[in-house]
Design a protein around this motif. Structure first.
Motif, PDB file in Angstrom:
ATOM      1  N   LEU A 141      45.879  40.211  48.345  1.00  0.00           N
ATOM      2  CA  LEU A 141      45.353  39.211  49.272  1.00  0.00           C
ATOM      3  C   LEU A 141      46.057  37.866  49.069  1.00  0.00           C
ATOM      4  O   LEU A 141      46.409  37.186  50.037  1.00  0.00           O
ATOM      5  N   ALA A 142      46.286  37.510  47.813  1.00  0.00           N
ATOM      6  CA  ALA A 142      46.936  36.230  47.515  1.00  0.00           C
ATOM      7  C   ALA A 142      48.376  36.200  48.031  1.00  0.00           C
ATOM      8  O   ALA A 142      48.827  35.188  48.557  1.00  0.00           O
ATOM      9  N   VAL A 143      49.084  37.305  47.899  1.00  0.00           N
ATOM     10  CA  VAL A 143      50.469  37.359  48.366  1.00  0.00           C
ATOM     11  C   VAL A 143      50.526  37.229  49.892  1.00  0.00           C
ATOM     12  O   VAL A 143      51.459  36.647  50.435  1.00  0.00           O
ATOM     13  N   LEU A 144      49.514  37.745  50.570  1.00  0.00           N
ATOM     14  CA  LEU A 144      49.494  37.693  52.030  1.00  0.00           C
ATOM     15  C   LEU A 144      48.923  36.387  52.580  1.00  0.00           C
ATOM     16  O   LEU A 144      48.944  36.175  53.791  1.00  0.00           O
ATOM     17  N   ARG A 145      48.452  35.526  51.717  1.00  0.00           N
ATOM     18  CA  ARG A 145      47.837  34.261  52.154  1.00  0.00           C
ATOM     19  C   ARG A 145      48.814  33.412  52.959  1.00  0.00           C
ATOM     20  O   ARG A 145      48.461  32.870  53.997  1.00  0.00           O
ATOM     21  N   GLU A 146      50.038  33.301  52.507  1.00  0.00           N
ATOM     22  CA  GLU A 146      51.010  32.425  53.154  1.00  0.00           C
ATOM     23  C   GLU A 146      51.864  33.112  54.211  1.00  0.00           C
ATOM     24  O   GLU A 146      52.331  32.471  55.145  1.00  0.00           O
ATOM     25  N   GLU A 147      52.095  34.415  54.032  1.00  0.00           N
ATOM     26  CA  GLU A 147      53.017  35.099  54.939  1.00  0.00           C
ATOM     27  C   GLU A 147      52.678  36.576  55.037  1.00  0.00           C
ATOM     28  O   GLU A 147      52.422  37.230  54.024  1.00  0.00           O
ATOM     29  N   ASP A 148      52.668  37.104  56.261  1.00  0.00           N
ATOM     30  CA  ASP A 148      52.458  38.528  56.478  1.00  0.00           C
ATOM     31  C   ASP A 148      53.578  39.302  55.793  1.00  0.00           C
ATOM     32  O   ASP A 148      54.638  38.748  55.504  1.00  0.00           O
ATOM     33  N   TYR A 167      55.269  43.621  55.019  1.00  0.00           N
ATOM     34  CA  TYR A 167      55.209  45.078  55.070  1.00  0.00           C
ATOM     35  C   TYR A 167      55.151  45.595  53.635  1.00  0.00           C
ATOM     36  O   TYR A 167      55.368  44.839  52.677  1.00  0.00           O
ATOM     37  N   GLY A 168      54.833  46.858  53.479  1.00  0.00           N
ATOM     38  CA  GLY A 168      54.573  47.432  52.167  1.00  0.00           C
ATOM     39  C   GLY A 168      55.578  47.085  51.088  1.00  0.00           C
ATOM     40  O   GLY A 168      55.219  46.541  50.042  1.00  0.00           O
ATOM     41  N   TYR A 169      56.852  47.397  51.319  1.00  0.00           N
ATOM     42  CA  TYR A 169      57.842  47.158  50.274  1.00  0.00           C
ATOM     43  C   TYR A 169      58.021  45.666  50.003  1.00  0.00           C
ATOM     44  O   TYR A 169      58.223  45.253  48.866  1.00  0.00           O
ATOM     45  N   ASP A 170      57.921  44.846  51.042  1.00  0.00           N
ATOM     46  CA  ASP A 170      58.022  43.397  50.875  1.00  0.00           C
ATOM     47  C   ASP A 170      56.895  42.877  49.981  1.00  0.00           C
ATOM     48  O   ASP A 170      57.114  42.053  49.095  1.00  0.00           O
ATOM     49  N   ILE A 171      55.695  43.370  50.205  1.00  0.00           N
ATOM     50  CA  ILE A 171      54.542  42.954  49.397  1.00  0.00           C
ATOM     51  C   ILE A 171      54.742  43.393  47.950  1.00  0.00           C
ATOM     52  O   ILE A 171      54.505  42.621  47.018  1.00  0.00           O
ATOM     53  N   LEU A 172      55.197  44.609  47.758  1.00  0.00           N
ATOM     54  CA  LEU A 172      55.490  45.117  46.414  1.00  0.00           C
ATOM     55  C   LEU A 172      56.520  44.234  45.718  1.00  0.00           C
ATOM     56  O   LEU A 172      56.346  43.826  44.566  1.00  0.00           O
ATOM     57  N   ARG A 173      57.593  43.903  46.418  1.00  0.00           N
ATOM     58  CA  ARG A 173      58.642  43.050  45.857  1.00  0.00           C
ATOM     59  C   ARG A 173      58.094  41.668  45.491  1.00  0.00           C
ATOM     60  O   ARG A 173      58.390  41.137  44.420  1.00  0.00           O
ATOM     61  N   ARG A 174      57.265  41.096  46.349  1.00  0.00           N
ATOM     62  CA  ARG A 174      56.700  39.777  46.086  1.00  0.00           C
ATOM     63  C   ARG A 174      55.764  39.801  44.874  1.00  0.00           C
ATOM     64  O   ARG A 174      55.749  38.857  44.076  1.00  0.00           O
ATOM     65  N   THR A 194      44.670  42.893  59.066  1.00  0.00           N
ATOM     66  CA  THR A 194      45.071  43.451  60.347  1.00  0.00           C
ATOM     67  C   THR A 194      46.501  43.958  60.185  1.00  0.00           C
ATOM     68  O   THR A 194      47.186  43.601  59.215  1.00  0.00           O
ATOM     69  N   THR A 195      46.935  44.790  61.106  1.00  0.00           N
ATOM     70  CA  THR A 195      48.298  45.315  61.050  1.00  0.00           C
ATOM     71  C   THR A 195      48.958  45.182  62.417  1.00  0.00           C
ATOM     72  O   THR A 195      48.287  45.100  63.445  1.00  0.00           O
ATOM     73  N   TYR A 196      50.275  45.152  62.373  1.00  0.00           N
ATOM     74  CA  TYR A 196      51.067  45.207  63.597  1.00  0.00           C
ATOM     75  C   TYR A 196      52.419  45.802  63.230  1.00  0.00           C
ATOM     76  O   TYR A 196      52.840  45.758  62.083  1.00  0.00           O
ATOM     77  N   LYS A 205      55.431  48.413  59.418  1.00  0.00           N
ATOM     78  CA  LYS A 205      54.029  48.056  59.623  1.00  0.00           C
ATOM     79  C   LYS A 205      53.736  46.826  58.771  1.00  0.00           C
ATOM     80  O   LYS A 205      53.797  46.884  57.540  1.00  0.00           O
ATOM     81  N   TYR A 206      53.436  45.736  59.433  1.00  0.00           N
ATOM     82  CA  TYR A 206      53.123  44.491  58.741  1.00  0.00           C
ATOM     83  C   TYR A 206      51.626  44.357  58.554  1.00  0.00           C
ATOM     84  O   TYR A 206      50.840  44.791  59.399  1.00  0.00           O
ATOM     85  N   TYR A 207      51.245  43.744  57.445  1.00  0.00           N
ATOM     86  CA  TYR A 207      49.848  43.463  57.131  1.00  0.00           C
ATOM     87  C   TYR A 207      49.645  41.958  57.138  1.00  0.00           C
ATOM     88  O   TYR A 207      50.511  41.199  56.693  1.00  0.00           O
ATOM     89  N   ALA A 208      48.485  41.539  57.642  1.00  0.00           N
ATOM     90  CA  ALA A 208      48.157  40.118  57.709  1.00  0.00           C
ATOM     91  C   ALA A 208      46.697  39.919  57.315  1.00  0.00           C
ATOM     92  O   ALA A 208      45.844  40.766  57.600  1.00  0.00           O
ATOM     93  N   LEU A 209      46.424  38.813  56.650  1.00  0.00           N
ATOM     94  CA  LEU A 209      45.039  38.461  56.338  1.00  0.00           C
ATOM     95  C   LEU A 209      44.326  38.067  57.622  1.00  0.00           C
ATOM     96  O   LEU A 209      44.882  37.359  58.453  1.00  0.00           O
ATOM     97  N   ASN A 210      43.097  38.510  57.757  1.00  0.00           N
ATOM     98  CA  ASN A 210      42.264  38.037  58.850  1.00  0.00           C
ATOM     99  C   ASN A 210      41.188  37.127  58.250  1.00  0.00           C
ATOM    100  O   ASN A 210      41.230  36.819  57.044  1.00  0.00           O
ATOM    101  N   ALA A 211      40.240  36.684  59.048  1.00  0.00           N
ATOM    102  CA  ALA A 211      39.209  35.758  58.557  1.00  0.00           C
ATOM    103  C   ALA A 211      38.412  36.370  57.403  1.00  0.00           C
ATOM    104  O   ALA A 211      38.135  35.705  56.402  1.00  0.00           O
TER     105      ALA A 211
END
Length: 110
Positions: free
Chosen positions: A16-23, A25-32, A60-62, A73-79
């Motif tokens: 959740l913290a990694v997605l706070r600033e920027e949406d 995708y799976g491998y990107d999140i893993l790398r971050r 949410t995803t898109y 498939k990108y993941y984004a924090l929602n409210a």
């Protein structure tokens, strides 16, 4: 101390913290996560966490077409995800503070 067990307990919060600033995708999140210092996090753990957080209504995803391969498939924090991040962050900070105090107590081996 084996950090694997600690990581299991905080992976939701870390994602959740990694997605706070920027949406991402799976491998990107893993790398971050790994770049942030969680080198031991496993691929399957992150992908499973993303699925669970999405199913729980925190993400949410898109889909974004990729010229270099399959669509991503990108993941984004929602409210709800932002609320959960704030609440879990408070719990983590309180817990970490308690542990810091315990470890700083005289007579407790560091």
């Amino acid at each position: 101390m084996d950090t694997t067990q600690l990581l299991k307990g905080v992976l939701d919060l870390a994602v959740l913290a990694v997605l706070r600033e920027e949406d991402g995708y799976g491998y990107d999140i893993l790398r971050r996560l790994r770049t942030a210092g969680l080198e031991e996090v496993g691929d399957a753990s992150v992908y499973g966490t993303l699925r669970r957080l999405f199913q729980n209504g925190l993400l949410t995803t898109y889909v974004v077409p990729s010229e270099e391969g399959p669509h991503r498939k990108y993941y984004a924090l929602n409210a709800a995800g932002r609320t959960q991040l704030a609440q879990s962050g408070k719990v983590w900070r309180s817990f970490a503070s308690t542990m810091d105090n315990l470890l700083d107590e005289p007579g407790v081996a560091a």
